[in-house]
Design an enzyme around this catalytic site. Structure first.
Site, PDB file in Angstrom:
ATOM      1  N   GLY A   1       0.810  -1.210   0.000  1.00 54.74           N
ATOM      2  CA  GLY A   1       0.000   0.000   0.000  1.00 54.74           C
ATOM      3  C   GLY A   1       0.844   1.261   0.000  1.00 54.74           C
ATOM      4  O   GLY A   1       2.033   1.232  -0.307  1.00 54.74           O
TER       5      GLY A   1
ATOM      6  N   LEU B   1      11.630   5.931  -6.337  1.00 53.67           N
ATOM      7  CA  LEU B   1      10.356   6.106  -5.636  1.00 53.67           C
ATOM      8  C   LEU B   1      10.220   5.019  -4.570  1.00 53.67           C
ATOM      9  O   LEU B   1      10.551   3.857  -4.804  1.00 53.67           O
ATOM     10  CB  LEU B   1       9.191   6.022  -6.618  1.00 53.67           C
ATOM     11  CG  LEU B   1       9.151   7.082  -7.721  1.00 53.67           C
ATOM     12  CD1 LEU B   1       7.835   6.992  -8.499  1.00 53.67           C
ATOM     13  CD2 LEU B   1       9.336   8.486  -7.163  1.00 53.67           C
TER      14      LEU B   1
ATOM     15  N   HIS C   1       4.430   1.824  -8.009  1.00 52.95           N
ATOM     16  CA  HIS C   1       3.460   0.723  -7.931  1.00 52.95           C
ATOM     17  C   HIS C   1       2.535   0.728  -9.155  1.00 52.95           C
ATOM     18  O   HIS C   1       2.205  -0.324  -9.708  1.00 52.95           O
ATOM     19  CB  HIS C   1       2.580   0.863  -6.685  1.00 52.95           C
ATOM     20  CG  HIS C   1       3.312   0.754  -5.383  1.00 52.95           C
ATOM     21  ND1 HIS C   1       3.526   1.826  -4.553  1.00 52.95           N
ATOM     22  CD2 HIS C   1       3.868  -0.304  -4.755  1.00 52.95           C
ATOM     23  CE1 HIS C   1       4.176   1.439  -3.482  1.00 52.95           C
ATOM     24  NE2 HIS C   1       4.403   0.148  -3.571  1.00 52.95           N
TER      25      HIS C   1
ATOM     26  N   ASP D   1      13.760  -3.346  -5.153  1.00 54.55           N
ATOM     27  CA  ASP D   1      14.028  -4.407  -4.177  1.00 54.55           C
ATOM     28  C   ASP D   1      14.691  -5.564  -4.926  1.00 54.55           C
ATOM     29  O   ASP D   1      14.092  -6.625  -5.139  1.00 54.55           O
ATOM     30  CB  ASP D   1      12.720  -4.822  -3.504  1.00 54.55           C
ATOM     31  CG  ASP D   1      12.107  -3.681  -2.723  1.00 54.55           C
ATOM     32  OD1 ASP D   1      12.704  -3.266  -1.720  1.00 54.55           O
ATOM     33  OD2 ASP D   1      11.055  -3.172  -3.135  1.00 54.55           O
TER      34      ASP D   1
HETATM   35  O1  PAF Z   1       7.871  -5.224  -1.836  1.00 57.61           O
HETATM   36  C1  PAF Z   1       6.887  -5.197  -1.050  1.00 57.61           C
HETATM   37  O2  PAF Z   1       6.091  -4.249  -1.016  1.00 57.61           O
HETATM   38  C2  PAF Z   1       6.689  -6.353  -0.091  1.00 57.61           C
HETATM   39  O3  PAF Z   1       7.910  -6.871   0.336  1.00 57.61           O
HETATM   40  C3  PAF Z   1       5.784  -7.448  -0.647  1.00 57.61           C
HETATM   41  C4  PAF Z   1       6.402  -8.113  -1.868  1.00 57.61           C
HETATM   42  C5  PAF Z   1       4.430  -6.874  -1.018  1.00 57.61           C
HETATM   43  C6  PAF Z   1       5.570  -8.553   0.406  1.00 57.61           C
HETATM   44  O4  PAF Z   1       4.996  -8.040   1.556  1.00 57.61           O
END
Ligand code: PAF
Length: 285
Positions: free
Chosen positions: A27, A185, A33, A151
């Site tokens: 979120g 971001l 995203h 990530d």
């Molecule tokens: O990258 C993220 O936002 C989180 O690590 C994920 C993949 C949603 C797991 O909680």
């Protein structure tokens, strides 16, 4: 867009989908995203996003309680981005009992870098991602899930999970989305004061310098790299940062480069704390 909270509701909403395209999130959605959602949409026949702040991947002193929760705004952004189903489980929906069975990623990957500074982090991530995958994809011939490359190590852990457990899920990586000045971001950028936000740019800059210096030293990288990494960390520390690591690793396994590893095979990765905010970034070389 349909919003569902339980796994049963999710499976009902996806009953006609043969190839769901899934974007898991915690979120507080930003343009990064939404770019994952845009990438996911043409890859499947139903686009699903999840919002779940996963307690299992936070250490006790970390920001689980203060992690920004902006559900109504997130829901509107996902609907506008063309998401079909939002899965927003409550904690009791995903963890109805203490999660004592966990997914343990290979320590050779998961105990490095982020795993060294956030022990157990990737077990928490792999466990929740496995549960989310089962919720979205169970019974489907094939699916696809999209993860951001910011990530970087997380993406590698997820790829390993899917490969070794033979899950019928394609994993797509998405290049890091950046602000106009180059800062990656991140939901955690919202923690930065105005002065910290200006300073935060020094992390991608330091990675760029480290990457440039590593390439210049490519003929003797294993010998020269430790001094280059130490200099990069010292430069950030001198500006008031607390760096966890700034390093160049092999893209294949995140281990230190060996002789002959050069351009196209490397990635510079960094994590550092600025005030109370821990930022991470990386740059493929
Ligand atoms: O990258 C993220 O936002 C989180 O690590 C994920 C993949 C949603 C797991 O909680």
């Amino acid at each position: 867009m349909q919003t569902v909270h339980t796994i049963a509701e999710l499976r009902h909403a996806l009953r006609h989908a043969e190839r769901p395209a899934f974007v898991p999130t915690m979120g507080n959605l930003h343009a990064g995203h939404l770019a994952l959602v845009a990438q996911a949409r043409p890859l499947g026949d139903a686009t699903v996003a999840s919002i779940f702040v996963n307690r299992l991947q936070f250490l006790p002193h970390e920001d689980f309680d203060s992690y920004p929760r902006t559900f109504t705004a997130d829901q509107a952004k996902l609907a506008a981005a063309g998401c079909d189903v939002l899965f927003a489980p409550r904690e009791a929906d995903l963890y109805p009992e203490p999660q004592t069975f966990k997914v343990q990623p290979d320590p050779a990957l998961a105990d490095l870098l982020e795993g060294e500074f956030r022990p157990g982090f990737f077990t928490g991530v792999a466990t929740v991602v496995m549960k989310l995958f089962m919720a979205v994809f169970a019974g489907k011939p094939q699916g696809v899930a999209v993860f951001g490359k910011k990530d970087y190590q997380q993406l590698m852990v997820i790829r390993g999970l899917v490969r070794q457990l033979a899950l019928p899920i394609d994993i797509a990586g998405h290049d890091t989305e950046r602000a106009a000045d180059g800062l990656a971001l991140s939901s955690r950028n919202g923690y930065l004061s105005e002065a910290e936000r200006a300073e935060a740019l020094q992390l991608p800059l330091a990675l760029r310098v480290l990457a440039r210096d590593a390439l210049a030293a490519a003929h003797a990288l294993p010998e020269r790299l430790p001094a280059l990494e130490a200099a990069a960390m010292q430069q950030l520390a001198a500006r008031g940062w607390q760096p966890d690591y700034l390093t160049v690793r092999r893209r294949a396994d995140l281990l230190p480069p060996q002789r002959g590893d050069g351009q196209g095979a490397l990635v510079a990765l960094g994590a550092a704390r600025l005030g109370g905010t821990r930022l991470i970034d990386n740059l493929e070389i």
